[in-house]
Design a protein around this motif. Structure first.
Motif, PDB file in Angstrom:
ATOM      1  N   THR A 108       0.791  -1.010  -0.041  1.00 21.81           N
ATOM      2  CA  THR A 108       0.333  -0.011  -0.344  1.00 21.81           C
ATOM      3  C   THR A 108       0.975   1.414   0.019  1.00 21.81           C
ATOM      4  OG1 THR A 108      -1.587  -1.345   1.560  1.00 21.81           O
ATOM      5  CG2 THR A 108      -1.977   1.378   1.568  1.00 21.81           C
ATOM      6  N   SER A 109       2.113   1.254   0.514  1.00 19.99           N
ATOM      7  CA  SER A 109       2.744   2.560   1.045  1.00 19.99           C
ATOM      8  C   SER A 109       3.408   2.195  -0.105  1.00 19.99           C
ATOM      9  CB  SER A 109       3.702   2.426   2.239  1.00 19.99           C
ATOM     10  OG  SER A 109       4.460   1.337   2.063  1.00 19.99           O
ATOM     11  N   GLU A 110       4.124   1.547  -0.954  1.00 20.05           N
ATOM     12  CA  GLU A 110       4.913   1.583  -2.046  1.00 20.05           C
ATOM     13  C   GLU A 110       4.194   2.295  -3.713  1.00 20.05           C
ATOM     14  OE1 GLU A 110       8.020  -1.687  -4.375  1.00 20.05           O
ATOM     15  OE2 GLU A 110       5.495  -1.936  -4.284  1.00 20.05           O
ATOM     16  N   LEU A 111       2.666   1.897  -3.393  1.00 20.73           N
ATOM     17  CA  LEU A 111       1.633   2.284  -4.528  1.00 20.73           C
ATOM     18  C   LEU A 111       1.090   3.844  -4.471  1.00 20.73           C
ATOM     19  CD1 LEU A 111      -0.556  -0.532  -5.015  1.00 20.73           C
ATOM     20  CD2 LEU A 111       0.991   0.295  -7.044  1.00 20.73           C
ATOM     21  N   ILE A 112       1.472   4.844  -2.587  1.00 23.02           N
ATOM     22  CA  ILE A 112       0.889   5.684  -2.613  1.00 23.02           C
ATOM     23  C   ILE A 112       2.020   6.367  -2.810  1.00 23.02           C
ATOM     24  CG2 ILE A 112      -0.252   7.285  -0.809  1.00 23.02           C
ATOM     25  CD1 ILE A 112      -1.457   5.015  -0.011  1.00 23.02           C
ATOM     26  N   LEU A 168      -5.437   3.820  -7.437  1.00 23.83           N
ATOM     27  CA  LEU A 168      -6.829   3.730  -6.331  1.00 23.83           C
ATOM     28  C   LEU A 168      -7.871   2.842  -7.116  1.00 23.83           C
ATOM     29  CD1 LEU A 168      -8.442   7.476  -6.835  1.00 23.83           C
ATOM     30  CD2 LEU A 168      -7.451   5.756  -5.252  1.00 23.83           C
ATOM     31  N   ALA A 169      -7.295   2.225  -8.774  1.00 29.72           N
ATOM     32  CA  ALA A 169      -8.143   0.621  -8.386  1.00 29.72           C
ATOM     33  C   ALA A 169      -7.682  -0.443  -7.720  1.00 29.72           C
ATOM     34  CB  ALA A 169      -8.130   0.773 -10.008  1.00 29.72           C
ATOM     35  N   ASP A 170      -5.827  -0.851  -7.714  1.00 23.54           N
ATOM     36  CA  ASP A 170      -5.327  -1.596  -7.040  1.00 23.54           C
ATOM     37  C   ASP A 170      -5.949  -1.440  -5.358  1.00 23.54           C
ATOM     38  OD1 ASP A 170      -3.521  -2.629  -4.993  1.00 23.54           O
ATOM     39  OD2 ASP A 170      -2.480  -3.095  -7.367  1.00 23.54           O
ATOM     40  N   GLU A 171      -6.370  -2.870  -5.585  1.00 27.66           N
ATOM     41  CA  GLU A 171      -7.072  -3.505  -3.409  1.00 27.66           C
ATOM     42  C   GLU A 171      -5.940  -3.546  -2.842  1.00 27.66           C
ATOM     43  OE1 GLU A 171      -5.933  -8.725  -4.664  1.00 27.66           O
ATOM     44  OE2 GLU A 171      -7.879  -7.786  -4.199  1.00 27.66           O
ATOM     45  N   ASN A 172      -4.953  -2.587  -2.720  1.00 31.79           N
ATOM     46  CA  ASN A 172      -4.270  -2.729  -1.401  1.00 31.79           C
ATOM     47  C   ASN A 172      -4.851  -0.936  -0.801  1.00 31.79           C
ATOM     48  OD1 ASN A 172      -3.424  -5.417  -1.007  1.00 31.79           O
ATOM     49  ND2 ASN A 172      -1.823  -5.201  -2.383  1.00 31.79           N
ATOM     50  N   VAL A 173      -5.156  -0.415  -2.133  1.00 32.39           N
ATOM     51  CA  VAL A 173      -5.060   0.504  -1.678  1.00 32.39           C
ATOM     52  C   VAL A 173      -6.693   1.306  -1.705  1.00 32.39           C
ATOM     53  CG1 VAL A 173      -5.019   3.047  -2.421  1.00 32.39           C
ATOM     54  CG2 VAL A 173      -3.570   1.646  -2.842  1.00 32.39           C
ATOM     55  N   THR A 174      -7.159   0.812  -2.579  1.00 31.87           N
ATOM     56  CA  THR A 174      -9.190   0.751  -2.531  1.00 31.87           C
ATOM     57  C   THR A 174      -9.747  -0.957  -2.402  1.00 31.87           C
ATOM     58  OG1 THR A 174      -9.252   1.340  -4.514  1.00 31.87           O
ATOM     59  CG2 THR A 174      -9.586   2.687  -2.343  1.00 31.87           C
ATOM     60  N   HIS A 175      -9.740  -2.258  -1.234  1.00 28.48           N
ATOM     61  CA  HIS A 175     -10.468  -3.103  -1.210  1.00 28.48           C
ATOM     62  C   HIS A 175     -11.907  -2.714  -1.442  1.00 28.48           C
ATOM     63  CE1 HIS A 175     -10.707  -7.487  -0.970  1.00 28.48           C
ATOM     64  NE2 HIS A 175     -12.128  -6.564  -0.020  1.00 28.48           N
ATOM     65  N   GLN A 176     -12.538  -3.349  -2.575  1.00 29.21           N
ATOM     66  CA  GLN A 176     -13.632  -3.491  -2.674  1.00 29.21           C
ATOM     67  C   GLN A 176     -14.458  -4.631  -1.697  1.00 29.21           C
ATOM     68  OE1 GLN A 176     -14.961  -0.475  -4.192  1.00 29.21           O
ATOM     69  NE2 GLN A 176     -12.801   0.069  -4.613  1.00 29.21           N
ATOM     70  N   GLY A 177     -15.647  -3.552  -1.080  1.00 26.19           N
ATOM     71  CA  GLY A 177     -16.307  -4.994  -0.506  1.00 26.19           C
ATOM     72  C   GLY A 177     -15.452  -5.728   0.913  1.00 26.19           C
ATOM     73  N   ASN A 178     -16.429  -6.771   1.074  1.00 25.83           N
ATOM     74  CA  ASN A 178     -15.758  -6.835   2.485  1.00 25.83           C
ATOM     75  C   ASN A 178     -15.545  -8.583   2.173  1.00 25.83           C
ATOM     76  OD1 ASN A 178     -16.181  -4.999   4.552  1.00 25.83           O
ATOM     77  ND2 ASN A 178     -18.111  -5.343   4.102  1.00 25.83           N
TER      78      ASN A 178
END
Length: 239
Positions: A31-35, A102-112
């Motif tokens: 996550t920190s890598e992508l950001i 933002l499309a990467d699940e390690n930044v914005t995981h969709q759903g539970n």
């Protein structure tokens, strides 16, 4: 005209360089890598624009400092077309680069939903006034209070919720942040790369003891994690 073309070519070169540029420093998590990579790319565009705008401002102040009144700018269609195209290029770059993160699940995981095929670690982070209970639902649902232990190089899902009011789950160095909402559960995902202990905080003002809502995330090797997990299971089975 040559100056206009040169300025536009310089901007295009800057944008192209930003697209391929990647920070070389080691990152604590996926996550920190992508950001941080996104922030680095945006700086390649933001810095030249800032320098250009400040240079024009300083030039204008010095050149016209003794003018008695402002004079209207003469129409220059080439200049107007140039800065319109340049602005469109910058906005397109920002949109494409941001969407890729933002499309990467390690930044914005969709759903539970959690993909159990990846052998993930699942942690439920339950906030309350004023502390944290961390549970491991896939390992018997034992709790470790305000301490989280996870293995490196393995997917980790945090199910964030609250018992009472709105709190905030935030681990800055791992790039993790999610509001903890009462009556709801939101899931975030990451993969930790670097072993160590990372400080977590509550980021929503939740009452008089808000400042005491600390927790830690300890990243260890897979072998250390398994030993710790076996120890926790043994302790909880004996209770």
């Amino acid at each position: 005209m040559r100056k206009t073309r040169f300025a536009l070519a310089s901007l295009l070169a800057t944008v192209a360089m930003a697209l391929v540029a990647t920070p070389v420093a080691a990152q604590a998590s996926a996550t920190s890598e992508l950001i941080n990579q996104l922030n680095g790319k945006l700086l390649y565009v933001a810095i030249p624009i800032t320098v250009l705008v400040e240079a024009i401002l300083i030039y204008t102040v010095i050149k016209y400092r003794n003018s008695e009144r402002a004079l209207p700018t003469k129409e220059n269609r080439r200049l107007e077309i140039t800065w319109t195209i340049a602005t469109a290029i910058v906005l397109l770059f920002v949109g494409v680069a941001s969407y890729g993160v933002l499309a990467d699940e390690n930044v914005t995981h969709q759903g539970n939903d959690i993909d159990m095929n990846d052998d993930p670690v699942v942690v439920t982070a339950e906030a309350y006034q004023w502390g944290w209970n961390m549970y491991y639902p896939e390992e018997g649902n034992f709790t470790t209070g305000n301490k989280v232990v996870v293995p490196k190089d393995r997917p980790v899902y945090f199910q964030v919720t609250s018992q009472d009011v709105i709190h905030g789950f935030h681990v800055p160095k791992l790039g993790l942040k999610q509001d903890a909402m009462p009556g709801a559960t939101d899931t975030i995902k990451t993969v930790a790369y670097e072993e160590g202990t990372y400080q977590g905080y509550c980021t929503e003002y939740c009452g008089v003891a808000h400042s005491q809502m600390y927790f830690t995330v300890e990243v260890v090797s897979q072998d250390e994690y398994q030993d710790w997990l076996d120890e926790q299971k043994q302790q909880n089975s004996g209770q």
